[in-house]
Every structure is written in C-alpha cells, then in structure tokens.
Write an enzyme that holds these catalytic residues in place. Structure first.
Site, PDB file in Angstrom:
ATOM      1  CB  CYS A 114       7.632  -0.432   2.906  1.00 20.75           C
ATOM      2  SG  CYS A 114       7.222  -2.088   3.449  1.00 20.75           S
ATOM      3  CD  GLU A 127       9.308   4.334   0.792  1.00 23.93           C
ATOM      4  OE1 GLU A 127       9.303   3.109   0.759  1.00 23.93           O
ATOM      5  OE2 GLU A 127       8.442   5.005   1.368  1.00 23.93           O
ATOM      6  CB  ILE A 187      -3.214  -0.347   7.068  1.00 23.56           C
ATOM      7  CG1 ILE A 187      -4.704  -0.362   6.700  1.00 23.56           C
ATOM      8  CG2 ILE A 187      -2.978  -1.116   8.362  1.00 23.56           C
ATOM      9  CD1 ILE A 187      -5.239  -1.753   6.362  1.00 23.56           C
ATOM     10  CB  ALA A 228      -5.011   3.460   2.415  1.00 24.17           C
ATOM     11  CG  PHE A 282       6.159   3.614  -2.894  1.00 26.42           C
ATOM     12  CD1 PHE A 282       7.049   3.073  -1.982  1.00 26.42           C
ATOM     13  CD2 PHE A 282       4.808   3.299  -2.757  1.00 26.42           C
ATOM     14  CE1 PHE A 282       6.615   2.250  -0.950  1.00 26.42           C
ATOM     15  CE2 PHE A 282       4.365   2.474  -1.727  1.00 26.42           C
ATOM     16  CZ  PHE A 282       5.266   1.956  -0.822  1.00 26.42           C
ATOM     17  CE  LYS A 293      -6.867   6.700   7.741  1.00 25.16           C
ATOM     18  NZ  LYS A 293      -7.186   6.411   6.322  1.00 25.16           N
ATOM     19  N   PRO A 336      -5.975  13.059   7.243  1.00 26.51           N
ATOM     20  CG  PRO A 336      -5.309  14.872   5.974  1.00 26.51           C
ATOM     21  CD  PRO A 336      -5.805  13.466   5.850  1.00 26.51           C
ATOM     22  CD  GLU A 354       6.525  -1.575   7.448  1.00 26.09           C
ATOM     23  OE1 GLU A 354       7.283  -0.822   6.773  1.00 26.09           O
ATOM     24  OE2 GLU A 354       5.656  -2.294   6.961  1.00 26.09           O
TER      25      GLU A 354
HETATM   26  P1  NAI Z   1       0.580   8.112   3.820  1.00 25.54           P
HETATM   27  O1  NAI Z   1       1.616   7.648   4.781  1.00 25.54           O
HETATM   28  O2  NAI Z   1       0.209   9.541   3.880  1.00 25.54           O
HETATM   29  O3  NAI Z   1      -0.744   7.206   4.010  1.00 25.54           O
HETATM   30  C1  NAI Z   1      -0.768   5.998   4.758  1.00 25.54           C
HETATM   31  C2  NAI Z   1      -1.956   5.993   5.710  1.00 25.54           C
HETATM   32  O4  NAI Z   1      -1.845   7.105   6.601  1.00 25.54           O
HETATM   33  C3  NAI Z   1      -3.317   6.136   5.003  1.00 25.54           C
HETATM   34  O5  NAI Z   1      -4.257   5.341   5.706  1.00 25.54           O
HETATM   35  C4  NAI Z   1      -3.631   7.600   5.189  1.00 25.54           C
HETATM   36  O6  NAI Z   1      -5.013   7.881   5.151  1.00 25.54           O
HETATM   37  C5  NAI Z   1      -3.060   7.868   6.578  1.00 25.54           C
HETATM   38  N1  NAI Z   1      -2.760   9.293   6.840  1.00 25.54           N
HETATM   39  C6  NAI Z   1      -2.357  10.247   5.957  1.00 25.54           C
HETATM   40  N2  NAI Z   1      -2.223  11.446   6.587  1.00 25.54           N
HETATM   41  C7  NAI Z   1      -2.531  11.252   7.891  1.00 25.54           C
HETATM   42  C8  NAI Z   1      -2.594  12.095   9.054  1.00 25.54           C
HETATM   43  N3  NAI Z   1      -2.316  13.402   8.976  1.00 25.54           N
HETATM   44  N4  NAI Z   1      -2.950  11.553  10.240  1.00 25.54           N
HETATM   45  C9  NAI Z   1      -3.227  10.231  10.322  1.00 25.54           C
HETATM   46  N5  NAI Z   1      -3.217   9.388   9.267  1.00 25.54           N
HETATM   47  C10 NAI Z   1      -2.859   9.880   8.064  1.00 25.54           C
HETATM   48  O7  NAI Z   1       1.090   7.694   2.366  1.00 25.54           O
HETATM   49  P2  NAI Z   1       0.597   8.274   0.949  1.00 25.54           P
HETATM   50  O8  NAI Z   1       0.362   9.746   1.038  1.00 25.54           O
HETATM   51  O9  NAI Z   1      -0.504   7.424   0.465  1.00 25.54           O
HETATM   52  O10 NAI Z   1       1.886   7.985   0.051  1.00 25.54           O
HETATM   53  C11 NAI Z   1       2.970   8.897   0.033  1.00 25.54           C
HETATM   54  C12 NAI Z   1       4.267   8.120  -0.144  1.00 25.54           C
HETATM   55  O11 NAI Z   1       4.506   7.363   1.015  1.00 25.54           O
HETATM   56  C13 NAI Z   1       4.272   7.092  -1.266  1.00 25.54           C
HETATM   57  O12 NAI Z   1       4.552   7.641  -2.505  1.00 25.54           O
HETATM   58  C14 NAI Z   1       5.347   6.156  -0.793  1.00 25.54           C
HETATM   59  O13 NAI Z   1       6.596   6.677  -1.129  1.00 25.54           O
HETATM   60  C15 NAI Z   1       5.183   6.179   0.710  1.00 25.54           C
HETATM   61  N6  NAI Z   1       4.408   5.023   1.229  1.00 25.54           N
HETATM   62  C16 NAI Z   1       5.074   4.042   1.897  1.00 25.54           C
HETATM   63  C17 NAI Z   1       4.417   2.921   2.339  1.00 25.54           C
HETATM   64  C18 NAI Z   1       5.131   1.848   3.044  1.00 25.54           C
HETATM   65  O14 NAI Z   1       4.692   0.715   3.030  1.00 25.54           O
HETATM   66  N7  NAI Z   1       6.216   2.136   3.718  1.00 25.54           N
HETATM   67  C19 NAI Z   1       2.988   2.710   2.089  1.00 25.54           C
HETATM   68  C20 NAI Z   1       2.348   3.836   1.440  1.00 25.54           C
HETATM   69  C21 NAI Z   1       3.055   4.928   1.024  1.00 25.54           C
END
Ligand code: NAI
Ligand code: MG
Length: 587
Positions: A388, A485, A259, A287, A487, A285, A312, A354
């Site tokens: 989102c 986004e 999440i 964030a 965001f 897991k 990662p 999502e």
């Molecule tokens: P992210 O998608 O990288 O992180 C979300 C989750 O995925 C966290 O729990 C993170 O630890 C995990 N994650 C990251 N890399 C991973 C990998 N290689 N393998 C497995 N899990 C992994 O989002 P981030 O980097 O925090 O934000 C980047 C952009 O994403 C934001 O600026 C925003 O634009 C967008 N975002 C969109 C969301 C939504 O609700 N659709 C929520 C959060 C971010």
C-alpha cells in the site's frame, strides 16, 4: 455545541467550517473556508446522510456525536424524593433535548409505585418538551449462510465471556499471559507459517520468514502481550464544582476486521493485536486469495474468530451486521468506500480504514545516487510491488536524473525473479490473474501515453503470474493521475527542478499514506517532512515498520492509525463517570 466543536479543532491547528442549526444561527460564528474535517452533532438520520456524502466524496474522517438512550437507574435504597427530582431533571432538562438525557428510568420494584406516583406529580408541574428519539435502520440484505455463520461466531464469543462490553471480565494481566502464549506458539511454528504465506501469496519464502513473520511476532508481543493489555486505564479529571470525575476505557465489543492478501500475516497481527489487548471479541475476514496463515491457536474459544470468504458476501455481512460494534478495514479505496457505507446503513459502527497510496519517493540533488537508486528500487519492488505504501512515484532532481535512470534500469535488470521457495529469489509471481492483467494494462497505457520504457514491460517466462521488473522514465504527472495503484513491479521516474515544485506535485495526489525523502541536507529533510501531507515520512530509509511506530493515512488513504499506542483508541470506548463529592478534604 459550538464550543465543543470549534475548541478542539482550532486547538489542534485546523481550519473550521461550522454549520449552525437553522433555528439558532445567531450566537455561532462562521470561522473560515477550508473543509478538512467534518464534525457533526444532530439526529442519527442526518448523521447518516453526512457520513454517506463524505464517504462518496473524498472519505474525509467524520466524528459523530449522536443520540443516546441513557439509562437512569434508581436502586432500592434510594431516597425516592431526591431520585424523582434527579430523574425528572435528567430527562426534562432543556425540554428533554439532550443527547445524554436519562430517557430510560429503571426503578427497583420495591420503590417503583411510589416513584411513578411522584414522578407523575413532578411532571405535571412542568411543560413537557419533545422526547429524545434515536432510530437506526436495518442494514441491507446479506448472504444468509454467511450471516448465520457469523451470528454463530458472535454467540460463541458472548457465551464464553469474551465480549467484555460491560467493562472486563478478564483481567488485563490474564489477557497479557494468554497473548504471550499465542506469540510463543507463533514462534514455534515460524517455518510452517512462512511456508503457508509463500504458497498462498507467492512472495519469496525468505521475505515471508524474515520480514513478515518477524514483524508479525513482534507486533503480537508489543501490542498484545506484555505491551498494553494491562495498561489500559482512564483518567481522574478535575472538574468544576463538587464532583468526582473519572473515565473508564472499555472494550468496544465485537470488532469486525477485513484484511487484504498482500501481507496476510502482518495485517492479521496489526488488526487482531490491539483489538484483543483492549478486551474485544474479534471476527476477522481474510482475503479470498490468502486464507491459510490466519491462526487462532492458544486463545480462549470465541475470542478470535476467523472467517474465510469473498468480499461482497462474507465481508459485506460483517460490515453491515447490527451486532458488530466496530469495523477495521485494509484494502482498496474503492472497497473502503463500500464498507463505510454498509456500516452507516446498519448500526453506524465506527470504521477505521487503511487504504491505498501513491507514495512519492523524492531524491534530492545532493543525494548519493547509488544509495538512492538501491533504496528507491526496494521501496517500489518489495513484495512484488504489492505494498500500500510502495514508492510508486520516484521524483528525481533534474541534475542527477539521467544518471539515476540509467542505474535504476541496471538495478531492475539484476533483480532475481523466479521460484519463491528458492534461496536468493527477490521477486515471486503476482497474487492472481486479475491483478497480473491489470498491471500489464497499466504498462501498455504508459507506453501509449509516451513514457519511455527503460526495461521490462512484459511477463517473465511462460507460466505463472511473473512480471519482469519494469522501469519507466520521462513520466509526466498526468499519466499517473487517473490511475488507482498499479500495485505491481513498475517504477515510474519523474523529473523535478526545485523543492516547492516537488512538494506541490506530491501533495496534488488524493492519497497520503507515506513518502520517502532522500537527502543529506537536514534543512531539506525538515522542509519536506513538514510539507508532505502523508502519515509516514521515511528519511534516507523506507519501509521501516516497527510495532511501536504508528501507521496510517492522510486524505483518501484512510483514517485511524494502526500499531503503537495510537491503535488502541480504535478499540476502546471512553465512558465518563461523574458523582458528587460530599465534604471533600480538598478540591
Ligand atoms: P479489495 O479492497 O477489494 O479487497 C480487500 C479485502 O476486502 C478482501 O478481504 C476482500 O474480500 C474484501 N472485500 C472486497 N469487496 C468487499 C465488499 N463489498 N464488502 C466487504 N469486503 C469486501 O482489494 P482487491 O480487489 O483484492 O484489489 C484491488 C486493488 O486494491 C489492488 O489492485 C490494489 O491496487 C488495491 N489494494 C490495496 C491494498 C492495500 O494494502 N492498500 C491491499 C489490497 C489491494
Ligand atoms: Mg476488490
């Protein structure tokens, strides 16, 4: 195979492109050109390849019907001759080229020798076809510490009887009761949990307590507790011939869930709720920015396991683990593509995603401008713009455009930014320095590309990651196109002339999470509702989230639906059980 694929796709109104096997092109028909969905039957290796190319292109959802290793079990009381004949048929039918062939014949020791002898004799009378083989490769290397930790969590779940893969050791009503208790505990700790959420995330306390906590609590009641846990059941199906057919809806096993940080508590509820209601074990897991509010109070040990860690390492370990049976992810499109590939390279666990959106908020010419301004403001700025489904593309009809921009600017200037614990604060800081910098970069590029900065555009105050509520007018589609986004608290207002045009422009996005429509005209509302390729349309409202309303995306905004009755299918397997009917009273 042709009928099984084409039939349901056409029944649901899709266009189909079907590829036949190169050996047998003749009987299948080529139907049409569009490519909305891939459904595939074939070897596991080819399935993997198709999934990966889908994941690397536009994340089209893929359904796979691949190999099985079906057991055929002969008990000690069986008539051996009949069992031999049936087991022979189960395996050798169609030259042994059946996905469901009974490839592993388990025979009770008391009849084993006799069975083997007769099976051999029966096989000698037949020309043997290719045996059915399915091979799954090991996934990529992972951080070994995380791996071991997760292994321990899984084991603890299995040991406490939490993995209900074999059909449910814990009755639905008992699960219901446990989850009610969980919801009660949450309610008792509302204040503390909301405060943790504000410390972790920076969102205004009032919003954490009233909006996010409340929806979380309701989500647990509705989805988990009395809601569904004791109402999960299959069907009795009338099939041709003298057969009794039923389906069993079984837990999928160990559900891995990842999440994001923008709604730590709510995302937790949406993910954990249905997985537990369906009798699965969960490894969730959080964030890395927001580990605090995820709880595991009141549940049997091992059922719900919360892992804090980086993407990662911990996230990737979960996505690629061979013993995790399903993965649910919420976050960025970029990471969504990564986790879906990790799932494919390991054990082909099904993945629901999502992901992000670039949601249009469409203000039609008949709209009450004051009301539309307020709602558009809320749709974008709520939660510091970190949603989102944020209404990031505000399309306003040209007739009311200037008035709208003026009022939107005035509203943004009135927004109360500051200490999230202070009553009346509407906007707190952004989540972290990385996202803070990214938002400011987007603002600078808006200015460089010629959009008009009406207000904001810089940091608020001198400390913390606060950004002034920002409004751009005269935004052109191509300025927003290349972006992921933003965001953040940045509203982009675009001008449109007529409905066909705004539909075309809104649908040009590769995302399809949600849309807002603001009009008094029911025909306009109906037209837009049906034309927009998005998972949620809010008419004259926005962000109405109820535990009963499904939520999820079209196109690259993801696949699968969370909440409501729709979310259960993400966490269930359907098993068909067929047995002959002897002397039935009726058919
Ligand atoms: P992210 O998608 O990288 O992180 C979300 C989750 O995925 C966290 O729990 C993170 O630890 C995990 N994650 C990251 N890399 C991973 C990998 N290689 N393998 C497995 N899990 C992994 O989002 P981030 O980097 O925090 O934000 C980047 C952009 O994403 C934001 O600026 C925003 O634009 C967008 N975002 C969109 C969301 C939504 O609700 N659709 C929520 C959060 C971010
Ligand atoms: Mg990331």
């Amino acid at each position: 195979m042709y009928a099984w694929k084409i039939g349901p796709a056409l029944a649901c109104g899709n266009t189909v492109v079907l590829k036949t096997a190169e050996q047998t092109p003749l009987s299948a028909l080529y139907v049409s050109k569009l490519f909305h969905e891939v459904a595939f039957t074939g070897s596991t290796k080819t399935g993997e390849a198709i999934l990966q190319s889908a994941a690397m292109s536009n994340l089209k959802p893929v359904t796979l019907e691949l190999g099985g290793k079906s057991p055929f079990i002969v008990c000690e009381d069986a008539n051996v001759d009949e069992a031999v004949e049936m087991a022979h048929f189960a395996l050798f039918f169609n030259q042994g080229q059946c996905c469901a062939s009974g490839s592993r014949t388990f025979v009770h020791e008391s009849v084993y020798d006799e069975f083997v002898e007769k099976a051999k004799a029966r096989a000698l009378r037949r020309t043997v076809g290719d045996p059915f083989k399915a091979g799954i490769e090991q996934g990529p290397q992972i951080d070994s510490k995380q791996f071991e930790k997760i292994m321990r969590y899984i084991r603890s779940g299995v040991e406490s009887g939490a993995t209900l893969e074999s059909g449910g050791e814990r009755f639905g009503k008992e699960r219901s009761r446990v989850m009610w208790r969980f919801a009660d505990l949450l309610e008792d700790h509302n204040d503390q949990i909301a405060a943790l959420e504000t410390w972790d995330n920076g969102k205004p306390y009032e919003q954490a307590a009233k909006v996010e906590f409340l929806e979380t609590w309701k989500s647990f009641l509705y989805t988990n507790s009395s809601g569904w846990a004791d109402k999960i059941h299959g069907l009795t199906i009338p099939a041709d011939g003298l057969h009794h057919v039923q389906t069993l809806h079984e837990p999928i096993g160990v559900a891995g869930q990842i999440i994001p940080w923008n709604f730590p508590l709510l995302m937790y509820a949406w993910k954990v709720g249905p997985a537990l209601a369906c009798g699965n074990t969960v490894i969730l897991k959080t964030a890395e920015q927001t580990p605090l509010s995820a709880l595991h109070a009141g549940l049997p040990p091992g059922v719900l396991n919360v892992v804090s860690g980086y993407g990662p390492t911990a996230g990737a370990a979960l996505a690629s683990h061979m013993d995790v049976n399903k993965l649910a992810f919420t976050g960025s499109t970029e990471t969504g593509k990564i986790v879906i590939q990790l799932a494919e390279k390991s054990n082909l666990k099904p993945v629901t995603l999502e992901l992000g959106g670039k949601s249009p908020f469409i203000v039609c010419e008949d709209a009450n401008v004051d009301e539309a301004v307020e709602l558009a403001h809320f749709s974008l700025f709520f939660n510091q713009g970190q949603c989102c489904c944020a209404g990031s593309h505000t399309y306003v009809h040209e007739r009311i455009y200037d008035e709208f921009v003026e009022k939107a600017k005035a509203r943004a200037l009135k927004r109360v930014v500051g200490d999230p614990f202070k009553a009346g604060t509407e906007q707190g800081p952004q989540i972290d320095s990385e996202k803070f910098e990214k938002i400011l970069r987007y603002i600078r590029s808006g200015v460089d590309n010629g959009a008009t900065l009406e207000t904001g555009g810089e940091r608020f105050g001198t400390g913390g990651y606060f950004i002034k509520p920002t409004v751009f007018s005269n935004v052109q589609d191509d300025m927003l196109k290349a972006q992921d986004e933003i965001f953040g608290p940045v509203q982009s207002i675009l001008k449109f002339k007529d409905l066909d045009e705004v539909i075309r422009r809104a649908n040009a996005s590769n995302c399809g999470l949600a849309a807002g429509v603001f009009t008094q005209n029911i025909d306009t509302a109906n037209t837009l509702t049906r034309a927009l390729r998005v998972g949620t349309v809010w008419i004259n409202c926005f962000d109405v989230f109820d535990a009963a309303i499904p939520f999820g995306g079209y196109k690259m905004s993801g696949n699968g639906r969370e909440k409501g009755i729709y979310c259960l299918q993400n966490y269930l397997q359907v098993k068909a059980v067929v047995s002959p009917l002897k002397n039935p009273a009726w058919l």
